[in-house]
Scaffold this motif. Structure first.
Motif, PDB file in Angstrom:
ATOM      1  N   LEU A 184      41.579  42.385  39.583  1.00 28.54           N
ATOM      2  CA  LEU A 184      42.508  42.409  38.445  1.00 28.54           C
ATOM      3  C   LEU A 184      42.869  40.995  38.012  1.00 28.54           C
ATOM      4  O   LEU A 184      42.913  40.681  36.818  1.00 28.54           O
ATOM      5  CB  LEU A 184      43.777  43.183  38.822  1.00 28.54           C
ATOM      6  N   ARG A 185      43.139  40.145  39.012  1.00 26.01           N
ATOM      7  CA  ARG A 185      43.508  38.751  38.682  1.00 26.01           C
ATOM      8  C   ARG A 185      42.350  38.021  38.022  1.00 26.01           C
ATOM      9  O   ARG A 185      42.551  37.196  37.110  1.00 26.01           O
ATOM     10  CB  ARG A 185      43.953  38.024  39.965  1.00 26.01           C
ATOM     11  N   ALA A 186      41.127  38.324  38.447  1.00 24.57           N
ATOM     12  CA  ALA A 186      39.967  37.683  37.833  1.00 24.57           C
ATOM     13  C   ALA A 186      39.816  38.080  36.367  1.00 24.57           C
ATOM     14  O   ALA A 186      39.375  37.279  35.534  1.00 24.57           O
ATOM     15  CB  ALA A 186      38.702  38.042  38.607  1.00 24.57           C
ATOM     16  N   LEU A 187      40.196  39.297  36.030  1.00 25.59           N
ATOM     17  CA  LEU A 187      40.069  39.788  34.658  1.00 25.59           C
ATOM     18  C   LEU A 187      41.115  39.201  33.717  1.00 25.59           C
ATOM     19  O   LEU A 187      40.828  38.908  32.553  1.00 25.59           O
ATOM     20  CB  LEU A 187      40.213  41.314  34.627  1.00 25.59           C
ATOM     21  N   VAL A 188      42.346  39.029  34.192  1.00 23.67           N
ATOM     22  CA  VAL A 188      43.470  38.770  33.301  1.00 23.67           C
ATOM     23  C   VAL A 188      43.601  37.283  32.985  1.00 23.67           C
ATOM     24  O   VAL A 188      43.349  36.411  33.832  1.00 23.67           O
ATOM     25  CB  VAL A 188      44.784  39.317  33.900  1.00 23.67           C
TER      26      VAL A 188
END
Length: 411
Positions: A184-188
């Motif tokens: 999730l952190r990689a996406l946002v």
């Protein structure tokens, strides 16, 4: 299960043991009825260090989600819930027409289609081949993949960082909590938003919602345990909403730690409610197993009594939660000759373990049963109205959770 999947502690205590059941979405075709059917232990434990409730990861997500029987668009209320969410999220995050939205576990595009309608660029990340294909047919760009840190980085590299990442009803479905959160952190974007909806352990315990314990759900969150899970991937909780969906859910609003700021007052309020309910000590879980046993006894007593009186009872719905209930109670076709479902994918199949036929909804009006046992009890308001025609012949609706309830079929 020897260690907590979030913090690694060995301090795991039993909450409720539901025996062994087949995977809840492994519906059987007619030619499979004479074949063996695997069953796996379904035992909920809680970690007394981080208070994450969890079951052993005995079934991989690949086994469950490569082809999936659940299509979100078949629930009218769920599609409306998604539309309302998108409108609110656009307002909260200040999402512009040139923004970018990614939804993880996007199913058949039921939510992102509202983003597409607004002309905002979006992408679904959906592991199930069949429902992902349905999303693409509906005009929703969809990548067939499970989210991992590598997947998140690859999507970001190709499409750019997401202003909003949505992960509704998936945060319980992944055994690698830390890796998923890192994804999730990689996406946002570094100043972006992450929105997660997941069932609230507080209402699960308080309302006897034990049928939402099944092998797809690896863990069950309080806000307190969710804060720790989010932090494992570099995200910070900034706000929480209490939702009625799935019998009681939390919507977690998180941001990258460096952009988060102070959490809202609502976060502190819900944490206080959880603490008051005893969910950060074993006393909060002590009576749950006994209350679960009573649900089972009451439902069986009703079904056996109806059979002895010559009254007919059929089911409505074939949700995952219903299969936990049916298997735990040992309900077979002698007590429930069939259930119906709006999803044509399930028609002509049989419920896992209990082997109850699944038919089209029109069968209820044709047979005019005395009672309809509603398995997706979380859609009670929608289904009382949808099944109002049962009143025409004096039929009644039966809801098994949080306690046995028999009601008139009127809107």
């Amino acid at each position: 299960m020897t260690a907590c999947r979030l913090c690694g502690s060995a301090a795991l205590e039993s909450v409720v043991d539901l025996g062994a059941t087949p995977p809840c979405e492994s519906f059987l075709a007619a030619d499979q009825l004479d074949q063996p059917e695997p069953a796996y232990p379904l035992h909920l434990r809680v970690c007394t260090d981080c208070w994450l409730a969890q079951i052993p990861p005995l079934i991989t997500p690949e086994e469950t989600f490569s082809e999936y029987a659940y299509f979100s668009s078949f629930s009218t209320s769920w599609v409306e819930h998604a539309r309302t969410f998108v409108a609110g999220a656009v307002h909260r995050t200040g999402l512009r027409p040139d923004g970018f939205v990614v939804e993880v576990a996007s199913n058949d595009g039921y939510l992102l289609k509202h983003v597409v309608d607004r002309g905002i660029r979006c992408l679904g990340v959906e592991p199930s081949v069949n429902v992902g294909a349905a999303a693409r047919d509906a005009g929703v760009p969809t990548l067939t993949a499970f989210l991992s840190p590598d997947t998140g980085a690859a999507v970001r590299a190709e499409h750019g960082p997401a202003d909003l990442v949505v992960a509704n009803n998936v945060y319980a479905h992944i055994p690698d909590v830390v890796g998923f959160t890192q994804g999730l952190r990689a996406l946002v974007a570094d100043d972006g938003w992450v929105s997660i909806e997941v069932q609230h352990l507080l209402t699960l315990i308080e309302e006897n919602q034990y049928d939402t314990i099944y092998h797809e759900h690896f863990q069950y969150y309080t806000v307190a345990s969710a804060i720790r899970a989010l932090a494992s991937g570099g995200l910070t909780l900034v706000d929480v909403e209490l939702l009625p969906t799935h019998g009681g859910s939390i919507r977690l609003w998180a941001r990258p730690a460096e952009a988060a700021g102070e959490p809202s007052r609502r976060v502190a309020d819900v944490l206080a409610r959880e603490k008051a309910a005893g969910l950060q000590e074993l006393s909060g879980y002590a009576e749950f197993s006994a209350r679960v046993a009573k649900v089972r006894r009451d439902l069986l007593k009703f079904l056996i009594g109806a059979a002895e009186r010559g009254e007919t009872v059929v089911g409505y719905g074939a949700p995952g939660k219903g299969n936990t209930l049916l298997n735990h109670c040992g309900i077979r076709p002698d007590l429930l000759p069939y259930t119906v479902d709006r999803n044509p994918y399930k028609h002509g199949r049989f419920t896992p373990g209990t082997r109850i036929p699944i038919l089209a909804p029109e069968r209820i009006a044709a047979d005019r049963p005395d009672y309809v046992l509603v398995l997706p009890w979380n859609l009670r308001t929608e289904l009382v109205e949808q099944l109002s025609f049962v009143h025409e012949w004096g039929g009644r609706l039966v809801f098994p959770i949080p306690e046995l309830s028999i009601v008139e079929a009127t809107s």
